[in-house]
Design an enzyme around this catalytic site. Structure first.
Site, mmCIF file in Angstrom:
data_model
loop_
_atom_site.group_PDB
_atom_site.id
_atom_site.type_symbol
_atom_site.label_atom_id
_atom_site.label_comp_id
_atom_site.label_asym_id
_atom_site.label_seq_id
_atom_site.Cartn_x
_atom_site.Cartn_y
_atom_site.Cartn_z
ATOM 1 N N HIS A 254 0.782 -1.217 0.067
ATOM 2 C CA HIS A 254 0.003 -0.048 -0.078
ATOM 3 C C HIS A 254 0.927 1.209 0.094
ATOM 4 O O HIS A 254 2.069 1.120 0.288
ATOM 5 C CB HIS A 254 -1.183 0.044 1.069
ATOM 6 C CG HIS A 254 -2.065 -0.806 0.958
ATOM 7 N ND1 HIS A 254 -2.211 -2.185 1.276
ATOM 8 C CD2 HIS A 254 -3.362 -0.594 0.457
ATOM 9 C CE1 HIS A 254 -3.149 -2.665 1.149
ATOM 10 N NE2 HIS A 254 -4.165 -1.746 0.660
ATOM 11 N N LYS B 105 -0.870 5.033 4.640
ATOM 12 C CA LYS B 105 -1.664 4.111 5.053
ATOM 13 C C LYS B 105 -1.237 3.810 6.610
ATOM 14 O O LYS B 105 0.096 3.689 6.599
ATOM 15 C CB LYS B 105 -1.827 2.768 4.364
ATOM 16 C CG LYS B 105 -2.689 1.661 5.036
ATOM 17 C CD LYS B 105 -2.983 0.728 4.080
ATOM 18 C CE LYS B 105 -3.803 -0.380 4.608
ATOM 19 N NZ LYS B 105 -5.425 0.083 5.055
#
Length: 266
Positions: free
Chosen positions: A154, A158
């Site tokens: 990600h 995040k």
């Protein structure tokens, strides 16, 4: 026409949900942000880039929930549970896409959803939820002869790790194999850590750049390997999925549902 309110309306996901809801023919009845947010009072449609809606971003949770059929929430577990509690009191549906719930927080969500229909899913993507079904079938077929490792990637903003989607993938595989995910999940290997056990499910996390989300589950056997991957190119699939869930959940019986229910995959 479903009346949708969006929590976190000024954020990246909130903006895409507003656009997706409009494209799906839904009414944006409310837009919510935290008290003191700089966008409070601004037109939610203008912030989302889809034109004026005549709906000002508000910091009044009760008023926003009162005016909707369903609230869509992509925030944090703490905020989501507060929103779920208010929705339960006002008998309004809710769709939650927040990730990072502890077992205790999820149990509280189940309890609150006894009053209203609610969807709680770590990933609203149709493709990811098809992957969940595939993983269950593959794990059952392969049994204990293949080692299972999960890698998720990600963006560098995040906040939680591993992702809720990766955890759910691990849970699906563990359930199919008759294992307790919380007992067999391995999140860290370093130094002389011994041989890999047959039961463990490895979980590796990568963070960097602007990766929307990538998940790969490896089933590794002797002389062969199966990889099941999903790559998100844009957040729009999550926003479209959340709107689909919102349209589906209104009018359902009270209870906590997931995207497998929404998509008819169970």
């Amino acid at each position: 026409m479903t009346k949708i309110a969006v929590c976190g309306a000024a954020g990246r996901m909130g903006q895409r949900i507003i656009v997706a809801a409009r494209e799906a023919g839904c009414t944006i009845s409310g837009a919510l942000e935290r008290p003191g947010h700089e966008m409070v009072g601004q037109d939610a449609g203008l912030i989302a880039g889809c034109g004026a809606l005549g709906v000002a971003i508000s910091d009044d949770l009760n008023a926003v929930v009162e005016g909707c059929d369903v609230l869509i929430d992509f925030t944090t577990p703490k905020v989501s549970l507060k929103n779920l509690e208010v929705c339960a009191l006002k008998k309004k549906s809710i769709v939650i896409g927040s990730t990072g719930f502890t077992p205790e927080e999820r149990a509280l969500a189940v309890e609150l959803a006894r009053e209203i229909p609610a969807v709680l899913a770590p990933n609203m993507s149709v493709g990811v939820n098809v992957c969940f079904k595939i993983l269950k079938d593959v794990a059952k077929t392969l049994g204990d002869d293949f080692d299972v490792e999960i890698v998720e990637l990600h963006h560098n903003k995040k906040k939680d790790a591993p992702s809720g989607t990766a955890v759910r993938m691990g849970e699906v595989v563990a359930e199919a194999l008759g294992r307790d995910y919380n007992k067999v999940a391995t999140y860290h290997r370093e130094g002389i850590c011994g041989e890999r056990t047959k039961e463990e499910i490895g979980m590796q996390t990568v963070r960097g750049g602007d990766i929307v989300g990538e998940h790969t589950v490896y089933f590794i056997g002797m002389g062969e390997r199966i990889e099941i991957s999903h790559r998100a190119m844009t957040r729009d699939m999550f926003s479209r999925g959340s709107v689909r869930a919102a349209q589906w959940v209104v009018g359902k019986a009270p209870g906590l549902y997931d995207m497998q229910d929404v998509l008819g995959l169970k």
